[in-house]
Motif scaffolding. Structure first.
Motif, PDB file in Angstrom:
ATOM      1  N   ALA A 280       0.836  -1.200   0.000  1.00 18.89           N
ATOM      2  CA  ALA A 280       0.000   0.000   0.000  1.00 18.89           C
ATOM      3  C   ALA A 280       0.869   1.247   0.000  1.00 18.89           C
ATOM      4  CB  ALA A 280      -0.923  -0.011   1.215  1.00 18.89           C
ATOM      5  N   ALA A 281       1.950   1.203   0.804  1.00 18.46           N
ATOM      6  CA  ALA A 281       2.854   2.353   0.861  1.00 18.46           C
ATOM      7  C   ALA A 281       3.515   2.571  -0.495  1.00 18.46           C
ATOM      8  CB  ALA A 281       3.901   2.143   1.951  1.00 18.46           C
ATOM      9  N   ALA A 282       3.954   1.469  -1.131  1.00 19.35           N
ATOM     10  CA  ALA A 282       4.628   1.578  -2.428  1.00 19.35           C
ATOM     11  C   ALA A 282       3.659   2.112  -3.483  1.00 19.35           C
ATOM     12  CB  ALA A 282       5.174   0.220  -2.848  1.00 19.35           C
ATOM     13  N   TRP A 283       2.414   1.651  -3.422  1.00 15.81           N
ATOM     14  CA  TRP A 283       1.400   2.101  -4.386  1.00 15.81           C
ATOM     15  C   TRP A 283       1.139   3.591  -4.233  1.00 15.81           C
ATOM     16  CZ3 TRP A 283      -3.513   4.165  -3.476  1.00 15.81           C
ATOM     17  CH2 TRP A 283      -4.355   4.264  -4.604  1.00 15.81           C
ATOM     18  N   LEU A 284       0.988   4.013  -2.964  1.00 15.00           N
ATOM     19  CA  LEU A 284       0.694   5.423  -2.701  1.00 15.00           C
ATOM     20  C   LEU A 284       1.880   6.306  -3.086  1.00 15.00           C
ATOM     21  CD1 LEU A 284      -1.525   7.226  -1.567  1.00 15.00           C
ATOM     22  CD2 LEU A 284      -0.477   7.010   0.690  1.00 15.00           C
ATOM     23  N   ARG A 285       3.072   5.781  -2.804  1.00 15.93           N
ATOM     24  CA  ARG A 285       4.302   6.505  -3.138  1.00 15.93           C
ATOM     25  C   ARG A 285       4.377   6.776  -4.638  1.00 15.93           C
ATOM     26  NH1 ARG A 285       9.415   6.814  -0.474  1.00 15.93           N
ATOM     27  NH2 ARG A 285      11.058   7.119  -1.993  1.00 15.93           N
ATOM     28  N   GLU A 286       4.032   5.747  -5.419  1.00 16.28           N
ATOM     29  CA  GLU A 286       4.033   5.869  -6.867  1.00 16.28           C
ATOM     30  C   GLU A 286       2.941   6.846  -7.311  1.00 16.28           C
ATOM     31  OE1 GLU A 286       6.164   4.277  -8.885  1.00 16.28           O
ATOM     32  OE2 GLU A 286       5.266   5.316 -10.613  1.00 16.28           O
ATOM     33  N   ARG A 287       1.787   6.688  -6.667  1.00 15.08           N
ATOM     34  CA  ARG A 287       0.595   7.444  -7.025  1.00 15.08           C
ATOM     35  C   ARG A 287       0.804   8.941  -6.819  1.00 15.08           C
ATOM     36  NH1 ARG A 287      -4.547   5.691  -9.176  1.00 15.08           N
ATOM     37  NH2 ARG A 287      -5.930   7.462  -8.815  1.00 15.08           N
ATOM     38  N   ILE A 288       1.370   9.313  -5.675  1.00 13.16           N
ATOM     39  CA  ILE A 288       1.536  10.744  -5.421  1.00 13.16           C
ATOM     40  C   ILE A 288       2.933  11.215  -5.791  1.00 13.16           C
ATOM     41  CG2 ILE A 288      -0.255  10.878  -3.658  1.00 13.16           C
ATOM     42  CD1 ILE A 288       1.750  10.663  -1.515  1.00 13.16           C
ATOM     43  N   GLY A 289       3.693  10.327  -6.423  1.00 10.77           N
ATOM     44  CA  GLY A 289       4.958  10.741  -7.019  1.00 10.77           C
ATOM     45  C   GLY A 289       6.032  11.155  -6.040  1.00 10.77           C
ATOM     46  N   ILE A 290       6.213  10.367  -4.977  1.00 12.58           N
ATOM     47  CA  ILE A 290       7.310  10.657  -4.050  1.00 12.58           C
ATOM     48  C   ILE A 290       8.573  10.002  -4.590  1.00 12.58           C
ATOM     49  CG2 ILE A 290       8.175  10.350  -1.703  1.00 12.58           C
ATOM     50  CD1 ILE A 290       5.293  10.241  -0.764  1.00 12.58           C
ATOM     51  N   LYS A 291       9.584  10.798  -4.798  1.00 14.87           N
ATOM     52  CA  LYS A 291      10.844  10.266  -5.332  1.00 14.87           C
ATOM     53  C   LYS A 291      11.927  10.352  -4.252  1.00 14.87           C
ATOM     54  CE  LYS A 291       9.395   9.927  -9.719  1.00 14.87           C
ATOM     55  NZ  LYS A 291       8.698   8.646  -9.877  1.00 14.87           N
ATOM     56  N   GLY A 292      12.922   9.494  -4.432  1.00 13.83           N
ATOM     57  CA  GLY A 292      14.115   9.591  -3.578  1.00 13.83           C
ATOM     58  C   GLY A 292      13.844   9.196  -2.149  1.00 13.83           C
ATOM     59  N   GLY A 293      14.696   9.689  -1.271  1.00 16.31           N
ATOM     60  CA  GLY A 293      14.591   9.323   0.142  1.00 16.31           C
ATOM     61  C   GLY A 293      15.891   8.712   0.612  1.00 16.31           C
ATOM     62  N   ALA A 294      15.847   8.179   1.824  1.00 14.30           N
ATOM     63  CA  ALA A 294      17.055   7.601   2.402  1.00 14.30           C
ATOM     64  C   ALA A 294      17.487   6.388   1.593  1.00 14.30           C
ATOM     65  CB  ALA A 294      16.809   7.195   3.856  1.00 14.30           C
TER      66      ALA A 294
END
Lengths: 289, 297
Positions: free
Chosen positions: B112-126
């Motif tokens: 769910a986190a990965a789907w939402l991350r893709e959906r709202i376009g969060i890039k990068g991170g630690a």
């Protein structure tokens, strides 16, 4: 990072080795830090709060925490639903089974289904007689508020005890307040108490005067070299140090000692004539140690 | 075009999601089986993922927790060993990390986190190495040895979540929420793909397990890259799909979870489930073989 910006003579292999060592060090330190944190937490988690009791057959807490896989089968097979698995926020190691006697005590099923259900032996399968279970030890903690200590005949802890007259006995004493009545003092015997907690649950005070504690909290321990003279004497069938002699007071001529009265005129011949004690209640005589 | 749109166009929505649906059915079905007892009084399965007893005949033990318990110098009852042997045999057959993608409840959270991350376009991170999980795995084993207790189980989100759903969640929801937010904001595929020692343990079985995902029709690949985007362990795809260094089409990397997302998302049906055997180009279907070897040269 530091690649390529210093054209030193280090070969590619040396560079790779250096990188490998650096990466390994980074991992070892980062993960090691996490491990130390968990390890210290685990150390604290070994301290079971006194009122949380383990199901029958559980060994010492440090062994139990390595043996119990937190599957909850004991919880499922308890017909009285007294057990629960500790939630992360509770002060018992996460996921391990426990009960609180004051809420719901162990009903001491003859077939011990919780022990049978345990797949790992964290609850020892060698326990087949529930009377041999040692979940804790009842202690009459509060002598000031226990109704029997106040001279009443509450006796509830004694009467609900599944091992009545072995695990809890009522010992008679003189009531020093009235000087003529008896106190019936509930006394717990560690050789028979299973720690089921029925007494704690049944205590009619708003806060129980008798509580079940983990055995290592509840008990003292004599020095390893201590010997009880009278036990040794009985074992040996006679005095071990010197021949038994009749006690003599060696009093001055014309005086003798009488229990309860002190020195009285007379001959030493009868040191403690029976029946000479003034009005002592019978309860005080046949008393134990 | 959005991820998987080509596959949906080619195979229909259902065809492009069949393994995903099967996995959700499996994950929820397992939870349902465990919940039937406490909720409906139908006791088919008792226990939780660390140990369960099905129909009072089938013991299943998590071999990872059994290993930790052995390291604390406790000798468990035979039933626990039998249960672990069954589980080991099962995952050696179907793929080590099949546990992660088909049984583990945390997978739904991190998916769910990965789907939402893709959906709202969060890039990068630690960023940490995917090898970190093996260091954590080693650390948990050392902890068991050093403390004499199952120390990792005090905080293990995997067992905590599953146990919580069945026996009462308590504050474990906060731990699960933390894993979700970590995957969403801090690190892509952070928990399952980088840190979780349970998955790391099962991946060790994956080194030799039988069932594998295979890029059978890799010659048909049109480089849309959708499989790399949906795969939670994208590094496992490249050797098999691109035939690097003469690699055969079988995805042999231990961290492939056999989730089947690449199968679903591929409009050209490049991937399918198979075994680790026959991983020679000569054994590949003849047409695909010719094209594949031509593509390699």
């Amino acid at each position: 990072m530091m690649e390529a910006d210093k054209p030193k003579k280090a070969s590619a292999a040396a560079q790779a080795r250096r990188q490998f060592l650096l990466d390994s060090a980074r991992m070892a330190c980062g993960v090691g830090l996490l491990g130390i944190g968990i390890g210290l937490y685990a150390k604290q988690a070994k301290a079971l709060p006194p009122l949380a009791l383990r199901p029958p057959g559980a060994g010492a807490e440090k062994d139990f925490l390595g043996a119990c896989v937190r599957c909850g089968l004991c919880v499922r097979d308890c017909p009285y639903d007294i057990l629960s698995l500790a939630k992360p926020e509770e002060p018992v190691a996460t996921g391990t089974p426990y009960f609180v006697a004051r809420q719901l005590p162990c009903e001491m099923c003859d077939d011990i289904p919780c022990v049978k259900a345990c797949p790992t032996g964290a609850l020892d399968h060698k326990l087949t007689d529930i009377d041999k279970a040692r979940m804790g030890l009842a202690v009459l903690v509060d002598h000031e508020n226990c109704l029997n200590y106040l001279g009443l005949r509450c006796d509830i802890c004694h009467r609900v005890c599944p091992v009545i007259d072995k695990a809890i006995t009522l010992e008679q004493q003189l009531n020093p307040r009235t000087g003529k009545h008896a106190l019936f003092i509930p006394v717990v015997h560690s050789d028979a108490c299973t720690g089921c907690g029925k007494c704690e649950k049944a205590c009619p005070l708003p806060v129980a005067a008798i509580k079940v504690y983990p055995t290592e909290l509840a008990r003292g321990e004599p020095g390893k070299h201590y010997r009880l003279g009278w036990v040794e004497k009985e074992k040996a069938g006679g005095s071990l140090v010197a021949p038994d002699l009749e006690h003599r007071y060696n009093l001055p001529e014309g005086l003798r000692y009488e229990s309860g009265r002190g020195f009285v005129p007379g001959n030493e011949a009868s040191p403690a004539a029976p029946g000479t004690q003034p009005a002592a209640p019978k309860a005080l005589q046949g008393g134990k140690l | 075009m959005s991820i998987g749109a080509e596959a949906v166009a080619a195979k229909g929505w259902l065809g492009a999601h069949k393994w995903l649906l099967a996995r959700r059915a499996s994950q929820l079905g397992i939870l349902a089986l465990f919940l039937l007892g406490p909720l409906a009084g139908v006791w088919i399965v008792k226990g939780n993922l660390t140990f369960s007893y099905t129909l009072d005949v089938l013991p299943l033990t998590d071999p990872y927790i059994l290993l930790q318990s052995l390291l604390t110098r406790h000798m468990p009852e035979m039933k626990a060993f039998v249960g672990a042997a069954i589980v080991l045999a099962f995952y050696l057959l179907v793929g080590g990390r099949v546990f992660c993608s088909w049984a583990c409840p945390v997978n739904m959270v991190t998916d769910a986190a990965a789907w939402l991350r893709e959906r709202i376009g969060i890039k990068g991170g630690a960023h940490v190495s995917r090898e970190t999980r093996y260091w954590i795995l080693a650390m948990t084993l050392v902890l068991a040895l050093a403390t004499g207790t199952l120390a990792w189980e005090l905080i293990n989100p995997v067992s905590m979540f599953h146990r919580g759903v069945i026996f009462g969640i308590g504050a474990a929801w906060a731990v699960i929420l933390a894993v979700f937010l970590f995957d969403l904001f801090v690190m892509k595929d952070g928990w399952c793909g980088h840190l979780c020692p349970v998955g790391a343990f099962y991946s060790l079985l994956g080194k030799v397990s039988l069932a594998r995902t295979v890029a059978v029709r890799r010659a048909a690949c049109n480089d849309c890259m959708d499989c790399f985007v949906v795969c939670p362990e994208p590094q496992v795809i490249r050797p098999a799909l691109k035939g690097m260094d003469g690699a055969g089409p079988v995805i042999l990397a231990a961290n492939c979870t056999n989730c089947g997302r690449c199968i679903d998302v591929c409009s050209k049906d490049v991937f399918s489930f198979g075994t680790r055997f026959g991983n020679k180009e000569v054994n590949a279907p003849s047409q695909a073989h010719e094209i594949a070897s031509a593509a390699c040269k």
